[in-house]
Enzyme design. Structure first.
Site, PDB file in Angstrom:
ATOM      1  N   ARG A  30      -3.905  94.292  37.757  1.00  6.98           N
ATOM      2  CA  ARG A  30      -4.418  93.715  36.505  1.00  6.98           C
ATOM      3  C   ARG A  30      -5.324  94.710  35.803  1.00  6.98           C
ATOM      4  O   ARG A  30      -6.139  95.378  36.450  1.00  6.98           O
ATOM      5  CB  ARG A  30      -5.187  92.417  36.782  1.00  6.98           C
ATOM      6  CG  ARG A  30      -4.282  91.321  37.277  1.00  6.98           C
ATOM      7  CD  ARG A  30      -4.890  89.926  37.224  1.00  6.98           C
ATOM      8  NE  ARG A  30      -4.026  89.006  37.958  1.00  6.98           N
ATOM      9  CZ  ARG A  30      -2.929  88.444  37.455  1.00  6.98           C
ATOM     10  NH1 ARG A  30      -2.572  88.670  36.207  1.00  6.98           N
ATOM     11  NH2 ARG A  30      -2.180  87.650  38.211  1.00  6.98           N
ATOM     12  N   ASP A  31      -5.188  94.785  34.479  1.00  4.01           N
ATOM     13  CA  ASP A  31      -6.063  95.638  33.688  1.00  4.01           C
ATOM     14  C   ASP A  31      -7.490  95.104  33.800  1.00  4.01           C
ATOM     15  O   ASP A  31      -7.739  93.915  33.710  1.00  4.01           O
ATOM     16  CB  ASP A  31      -5.609  95.668  32.224  1.00  4.01           C
ATOM     17  CG  ASP A  31      -6.243  96.811  31.458  1.00  4.01           C
ATOM     18  OD1 ASP A  31      -5.494  97.724  31.047  1.00  4.01           O
ATOM     19  OD2 ASP A  31      -7.482  96.801  31.265  1.00  4.01           O
ATOM     20  N   HIS A 101       1.451 105.010  32.480  1.00  2.32           N
ATOM     21  CA  HIS A 101       1.386 103.585  32.837  1.00  2.32           C
ATOM     22  C   HIS A 101       1.978 102.762  31.709  1.00  2.32           C
ATOM     23  O   HIS A 101       1.881 103.122  30.546  1.00  2.32           O
ATOM     24  CB  HIS A 101      -0.048 103.145  33.143  1.00  2.32           C
ATOM     25  CG  HIS A 101      -1.027 103.483  32.061  1.00  2.32           C
ATOM     26  ND1 HIS A 101      -1.568 104.752  31.928  1.00  2.32           N
ATOM     27  CD2 HIS A 101      -1.540 102.755  31.058  1.00  2.32           C
ATOM     28  CE1 HIS A 101      -2.390 104.759  30.887  1.00  2.32           C
ATOM     29  NE2 HIS A 101      -2.390 103.570  30.332  1.00  2.32           N
ATOM     30  N   HIS A 103       1.865  99.058  29.939  1.00  3.25           N
ATOM     31  CA  HIS A 103       1.106  97.811  29.781  1.00  3.25           C
ATOM     32  C   HIS A 103       2.089  96.651  29.616  1.00  3.25           C
ATOM     33  O   HIS A 103       3.011  96.735  28.797  1.00  3.25           O
ATOM     34  CB  HIS A 103       0.248  97.854  28.516  1.00  3.25           C
ATOM     35  CG  HIS A 103      -0.849  98.880  28.526  1.00  3.25           C
ATOM     36  ND1 HIS A 103      -2.177  98.548  28.750  1.00  3.25           N
ATOM     37  CD2 HIS A 103      -0.836 100.219  28.309  1.00  3.25           C
ATOM     38  CE1 HIS A 103      -2.921  99.646  28.664  1.00  3.25           C
ATOM     39  NE2 HIS A 103      -2.136 100.676  28.399  1.00  3.25           N
TER      40      HIS A 103
HETATM   41  P1  AMP Z   1      -4.525 103.482  28.097  1.00  8.17           P
HETATM   42  O1  AMP Z   1      -5.425 103.280  26.889  1.00  8.17           O
HETATM   43  O2  AMP Z   1      -3.085 103.219  27.787  1.00  8.17           O
HETATM   44  O3  AMP Z   1      -4.762 104.825  28.762  1.00  8.17           O
HETATM   45  O4  AMP Z   1      -4.915 102.340  29.096  1.00  8.17           O
HETATM   46  C1  AMP Z   1      -5.733 102.490  30.209  1.00  8.17           C
HETATM   47  C2  AMP Z   1      -6.059 101.104  30.691  1.00  8.17           C
HETATM   48  O5  AMP Z   1      -6.588 101.202  31.995  1.00  8.17           O
HETATM   49  C3  AMP Z   1      -7.098 100.373  29.828  1.00  8.17           C
HETATM   50  O6  AMP Z   1      -6.514  99.183  29.320  1.00  8.17           O
HETATM   51  C4  AMP Z   1      -8.226 100.076  30.821  1.00  8.17           C
HETATM   52  O7  AMP Z   1      -8.816  98.822  30.613  1.00  8.17           O
HETATM   53  C5  AMP Z   1      -7.525 100.164  32.159  1.00  8.17           C
HETATM   54  N1  AMP Z   1      -8.359 100.524  33.291  1.00  8.17           N
HETATM   55  C6  AMP Z   1      -9.264 101.526  33.360  1.00  8.17           C
HETATM   56  N2  AMP Z   1      -9.843 101.581  34.571  1.00  8.17           N
HETATM   57  C7  AMP Z   1      -9.277 100.582  35.301  1.00  8.17           C
HETATM   58  C8  AMP Z   1      -9.441 100.110  36.639  1.00  8.17           C
HETATM   59  N3  AMP Z   1     -10.300 100.673  37.494  1.00  8.17           N
HETATM   60  N4  AMP Z   1      -8.705  99.053  37.031  1.00  8.17           N
HETATM   61  C9  AMP Z   1      -7.834  98.465  36.196  1.00  8.17           C
HETATM   62  N5  AMP Z   1      -7.624  98.864  34.931  1.00  8.17           N
HETATM   63  C10 AMP Z   1      -8.329  99.907  34.482  1.00  8.17           C
END
Ligand code: AMP
Ligand code: ZN
Length: 110
Positions: A30-31, A101, A103
């Site tokens: 989960r995000d 990744h 989403h």
């Molecule tokens: P992006 O902007 O596509 O690089 O998305 C990175 C995502 O990773 C963001 O939505 C963050 O909220 C999420 N994120 C960052 N650190 C963590 C973590 N430790 N556990 C889960 N999600 C994370």
């Protein structure tokens, strides 16, 4: 595995993250900052920086990521109501974690 990459560490189980699914190739969790009632991240274990860095040899993992998103949408019961699949690519595209990744975002009116 890249030394300073958060998603390398998470996907290799070094951060104690709860996985909804794990296999040899990828993990789902989960995000931490969800943008919707359901917000999952599908993350390959192998370090790939972004969509820009994919090659023909990555076709299989890419397909697996999308089919896993499809499966997780069913598991989270958002497949019928609908969802978004999103790749942010590089800084201008909103990418902040430079490890590929996908989403999976949905569940607004499930
Ligand atoms: P992006 O902007 O596509 O690089 O998305 C990175 C995502 O990773 C963001 O939505 C963050 O909220 C999420 N994120 C960052 N650190 C963590 C973590 N430790 N556990 C889960 N999600 C994370
Ligand atoms: Zn990485």
């Amino acid at each position: 595995m890249e030394k300073d990459c958060l998603f390398c560490k998470i996907s290799h189980g070094q951060m104690g993250t709860d996985f909804l699914l794990e296999n040899d190739n990828l993990v789902v969790f989960r995000d931490i900052n969800p943008h919707a009632p359901v917000h999952l991240l599908i993350v390959p274990k192998r370090h790939i920086r972004s969509i820009n860095d994919l090659t023909e040899s990555d076709n299989q993992i890419l397909a697996e990521m999308i089919m896993t998103a499809r499966q997780m949408a069913q598991k989270e019961k958002i497949n019928a109501s609908g969802y978004k699949l999103l790749f942010n690519v590089e800084k201008g595209g909103g990418q902040v974690i430079f490890h590929l990744h996908l989403h999976l975002i949905g569940g607004w009116n499930k």
